[in-house]
Design a protein around this motif. Structure first.
Motif, PDB file in Angstrom:
ATOM      1  N   LEU A 144      32.941 -73.010  63.093  1.00  0.00           N
ATOM      2  CA  LEU A 144      33.131 -72.754  61.500  1.00  0.00           C
ATOM      3  C   LEU A 144      32.952 -74.209  60.569  1.00  0.00           C
ATOM      4  CD1 LEU A 144      34.556 -71.066  59.641  1.00  0.00           C
ATOM      5  CD2 LEU A 144      36.789 -72.290  60.233  1.00  0.00           C
ATOM      6  N   SER A 145      33.099 -75.335  61.506  1.00  0.00           N
ATOM      7  CA  SER A 145      32.639 -76.726  60.858  1.00  0.00           C
ATOM      8  C   SER A 145      31.199 -76.902  60.495  1.00  0.00           C
ATOM      9  CB  SER A 145      33.261 -77.626  61.571  1.00  0.00           C
ATOM     10  OG  SER A 145      32.505 -77.904  62.912  1.00  0.00           O
ATOM     11  N   LYS A 146      30.569 -75.990  61.104  1.00  0.00           N
ATOM     12  CA  LYS A 146      29.118 -76.066  60.765  1.00  0.00           C
ATOM     13  C   LYS A 146      28.714 -75.422  59.208  1.00  0.00           C
ATOM     14  CE  LYS A 146      27.528 -75.464  65.529  1.00  0.00           C
ATOM     15  NZ  LYS A 146      26.775 -74.633  66.557  1.00  0.00           N
ATOM     16  N   ASP A 182      38.717 -60.676  61.407  1.00  0.00           N
ATOM     17  CA  ASP A 182      38.368 -59.951  60.660  1.00  0.00           C
ATOM     18  C   ASP A 182      37.024 -60.096  60.047  1.00  0.00           C
ATOM     19  OD1 ASP A 182      40.705 -58.708  60.536  1.00  0.00           O
ATOM     20  OD2 ASP A 182      41.438 -59.563  58.804  1.00  0.00           O
ATOM     21  N   PHE A 183      36.206 -61.234  60.659  1.00  0.00           N
ATOM     22  CA  PHE A 183      34.933 -61.443  60.317  1.00  0.00           C
ATOM     23  C   PHE A 183      33.775 -61.368  61.675  1.00  0.00           C
ATOM     24  CE2 PHE A 183      38.019 -63.427  57.575  1.00  0.00           C
ATOM     25  CZ  PHE A 183      37.576 -63.040  56.303  1.00  0.00           C
ATOM     26  N   ALA A 184      32.651 -61.075  61.221  1.00  0.00           N
ATOM     27  CA  ALA A 184      31.790 -60.988  62.255  1.00  0.00           C
ATOM     28  C   ALA A 184      31.228 -62.172  62.775  1.00  0.00           C
ATOM     29  CB  ALA A 184      30.583 -59.999  61.762  1.00  0.00           C
ATOM     30  N   SER A 185      31.458 -63.207  61.979  1.00  0.00           N
ATOM     31  CA  SER A 185      30.888 -64.641  62.296  1.00  0.00           C
ATOM     32  C   SER A 185      31.782 -65.641  61.587  1.00  0.00           C
ATOM     33  CB  SER A 185      29.456 -64.815  61.973  1.00  0.00           C
ATOM     34  OG  SER A 185      29.281 -64.816  60.589  1.00  0.00           O
ATOM     35  N   THR A 186      31.680 -66.911  62.307  1.00  0.00           N
ATOM     36  CA  THR A 186      32.173 -67.967  61.452  1.00  0.00           C
ATOM     37  C   THR A 186      31.840 -68.169  60.052  1.00  0.00           C
ATOM     38  OG1 THR A 186      30.868 -69.465  62.892  1.00  0.00           O
ATOM     39  CG2 THR A 186      33.267 -69.015  63.737  1.00  0.00           C
ATOM     40  N   GLU A 210      30.245 -65.860  58.187  1.00  0.00           N
ATOM     41  CA  GLU A 210      30.831 -65.119  57.146  1.00  0.00           C
ATOM     42  C   GLU A 210      32.309 -65.550  56.757  1.00  0.00           C
ATOM     43  OE1 GLU A 210      32.757 -60.368  57.490  1.00  0.00           O
ATOM     44  OE2 GLU A 210      30.670 -60.720  58.353  1.00  0.00           O
ATOM     45  N   LEU A 211      33.164 -65.959  57.773  1.00  0.00           N
ATOM     46  CA  LEU A 211      34.527 -66.408  57.228  1.00  0.00           C
ATOM     47  C   LEU A 211      34.515 -67.673  56.354  1.00  0.00           C
ATOM     48  CD1 LEU A 211      37.730 -66.937  57.882  1.00  0.00           C
ATOM     49  CD2 LEU A 211      37.019 -68.107  60.100  1.00  0.00           C
ATOM     50  N   ALA A 212      33.595 -68.527  56.565  1.00  0.00           N
ATOM     51  CA  ALA A 212      33.247 -69.590  55.693  1.00  0.00           C
ATOM     52  C   ALA A 212      32.894 -69.355  54.604  1.00  0.00           C
ATOM     53  CB  ALA A 212      32.157 -70.666  56.199  1.00  0.00           C
ATOM     54  N   SER A 213      32.047 -68.257  54.146  1.00  0.00           N
ATOM     55  CA  SER A 213      31.619 -67.630  52.833  1.00  0.00           C
ATOM     56  C   SER A 213      32.913 -67.119  52.109  1.00  0.00           C
ATOM     57  CB  SER A 213      30.664 -66.781  53.044  1.00  0.00           C
ATOM     58  OG  SER A 213      29.437 -67.418  53.358  1.00  0.00           O
ATOM     59  N   PHE A 214      33.848 -66.378  53.047  1.00  0.00           N
ATOM     60  CA  PHE A 214      34.842 -65.802  52.622  1.00  0.00           C
ATOM     61  C   PHE A 214      35.966 -66.847  51.822  1.00  0.00           C
ATOM     62  CE2 PHE A 214      39.231 -64.195  52.906  1.00  0.00           C
ATOM     63  CZ  PHE A 214      39.313 -63.064  51.932  1.00  0.00           C
ATOM     64  N   LEU A 215      36.364 -67.895  52.422  1.00  0.00           N
ATOM     65  CA  LEU A 215      37.139 -69.225  52.240  1.00  0.00           C
ATOM     66  C   LEU A 215      36.805 -69.793  50.968  1.00  0.00           C
ATOM     67  CD1 LEU A 215      38.129 -70.546  55.702  1.00  0.00           C
ATOM     68  CD2 LEU A 215      39.582 -68.613  54.360  1.00  0.00           C
ATOM     69  N   THR A 216      35.359 -69.974  51.046  1.00  0.00           N
ATOM     70  CA  THR A 216      34.770 -70.807  49.811  1.00  0.00           C
ATOM     71  C   THR A 216      34.819 -69.850  48.531  1.00  0.00           C
ATOM     72  OG1 THR A 216      33.347 -71.763  51.359  1.00  0.00           O
ATOM     73  CG2 THR A 216      32.726 -71.898  48.999  1.00  0.00           C
ATOM     74  N   ALA A 217      34.636 -68.636  48.493  1.00  0.00           N
ATOM     75  CA  ALA A 217      34.757 -67.716  47.482  1.00  0.00           C
ATOM     76  C   ALA A 217      36.184 -67.718  47.072  1.00  0.00           C
ATOM     77  CB  ALA A 217      33.951 -66.425  47.982  1.00  0.00           C
ATOM     78  N   LEU A 218      37.034 -67.290  48.007  1.00  0.00           N
ATOM     79  CA  LEU A 218      38.335 -67.164  47.596  1.00  0.00           C
ATOM     80  C   LEU A 218      39.187 -68.293  46.950  1.00  0.00           C
ATOM     81  CD1 LEU A 218      40.924 -65.271  47.793  1.00  0.00           C
ATOM     82  CD2 LEU A 218      41.250 -66.164  50.239  1.00  0.00           C
ATOM     83  N   SER A 219      38.616 -69.568  47.278  1.00  0.00           N
ATOM     84  CA  SER A 219      39.316 -70.659  46.936  1.00  0.00           C
ATOM     85  C   SER A 219      38.834 -70.809  45.246  1.00  0.00           C
ATOM     86  CB  SER A 219      38.636 -71.873  47.591  1.00  0.00           C
ATOM     87  OG  SER A 219      37.368 -72.185  47.301  1.00  0.00           O
TER      88      SER A 219
END
Length: 351
Positions: free
Chosen positions: A199-201, A282-286, A288-297
């Motif tokens: 995820l940190s990548k 809930d996410f296919a990859s880390t 995708e999770l990173a993109s979701f968190l960035t957009a949600l913020s």
């Protein structure tokens, strides 16, 4: 002499007449409904229950704390409950409590006395099966269990949601960072370490704790986490119902949205609202999770929806062992009297 006998007889007759008159008056009051015959007989014959005696064989984590016997009433308003460490009370104890951390290191620490016929032994553990060793040695020893597992005889969750008695005045803390994680034990081969590394990548993660070389004292923990929009509530091992203070205290109480790694989403949803957390699965990859968190913020309206549950609930966590152990008394008379864990190891490891 005759006069004296007459006088004594008159006095005795007067007392008898007085008693008969009082009895007649009482019967009349009962018949008139002024005194309830049912309530009178109940009060007369109700037996005061004996207090439940809970003997803690080892205070958890080798703490030298010795509770007052009335601590349950004084601190937690639980009456008819005696909590003690006095082993001389073994023969009269209703329940003897054993915390597994102490048993894990010394099998001979069990009582050597003969167990009284009706005495119950209670096994307590807050750790996951991954971090609990030598359970099989105690197969057949215990009547009841008290753990984080929901199917324990006494369920002992790390936290719970309680309905608000009045409207909440909670407000989302001001955010100055995106994502943080406080961790002490970081094993690179563990699942949570691998997910963090991937995820940190794709997103910046501010780490605190001994593993990061930036230890946070307890008074700074929650204020620090509260400055971040999201918190990595990653469990150290994956087991059913194993949902620890990482979500209850570190995320919820701090006012940060938890990103969880633990049992499946449906297990979390047994205890918390589905829109109060974000699950890694809930996410296919880390990425995708990173993109979701960035957009949600950056979407204030959508982000605030993760706190809607605050209007209805508050977080209740229990960290005091006196409260946890006193609650045994509130459950005592509801528990099965003939139960024995013949295979404690198998029960604790089942999913």
């Amino acid at each position: 002499m005759a006069f004296l006998l007459q006088n004594l007889l008159a006095q005795k007759t007067g007392k008898i007449l007085a008693l008969l008159l009082a009895a007649a008056c009482f019967v009349q009051l009962v018949m008139n409904g002024s005194i309830s015959q049912e309530s009178w007989t109940e009060k007369k014959y109700t037996k005061i229950p004996e207090p439940t005696v809970v003997l803690v064989w080892h205070w958890p984590f080798h703490t030298e704390f010795t509770p007052r016997e009335d601590v349950c009433l004084k601190l937690h308003a639980i009456d008819n409950c005696i909590l003690t460490r006095n082993r001389s009370m073994f023969d009269g104890a209703d329940v003897v409590v054993f915390h597994h951390r102490e048993l894990q290191t010394n099998r001979s620490s069990l009582p050597q006395q003969t167990r009284p016929p009706n005495q119950k032994w209670l096994w307590v553990s807050m750790e996951s099966p991954t971090n609990t060793k030598r359970i099989h040695q105690y197969n057949g020893c215990f009547n009841w269990t008290m753990t984080y597992k929901a199917d324990s005889d006494i369920f002992l969750p790390y936290g719970a949601l309680k309905k608000n008695d009045q409207p909440s005045n909670f407000s989302i803390p001001k955010k100055s960072g995106l994502l943080t994680w406080v961790v002490s034990n970081y094993r690179r081969t563990s699942l949570r370490a691998k997910v963090h590394a991937n995820l940190s990548k794709h997103i910046d993660i501010q780490m605190y704790g001994r593993a990061a070389g930036t230890f946070l004292p307890s008074e700074r923990l929650l204020p620090t986490i509260s400055r971040y929009a999201f918190y990595l509530a990653f469990e150290n091992s994956i087991h059913k119902d194993y949902i620890t203070e990482k979500i209850w205290r570190n995320a919820f109480i701090a006012g940060s949205v938890p990103v969880v790694l633990g049992p499946p989403r449906e297990n979390y949803e047994r205890f918390v609202p589905p829109d109060s957390f974000i699950h890694v699965n809930d996410f296919a990859s880390t990425e995708e999770l990173a993109s979701f968190l960035t957009a949600l913020s950056t979407n204030r309206t959508r982000y605030e929806q993760y706190f809607n549950w605050r209007k209805t609930y508050t977080v209740k966590i229990s960290t005091e062992w006196t409260e946890r152990l006193c609650n045994i008394c509130t459950k005592f008379h509801e528990l099965p009297q003939q139960k024995i864990y013949h295979n404690l190891h198998s029960w604790f490891h089942q999913q």
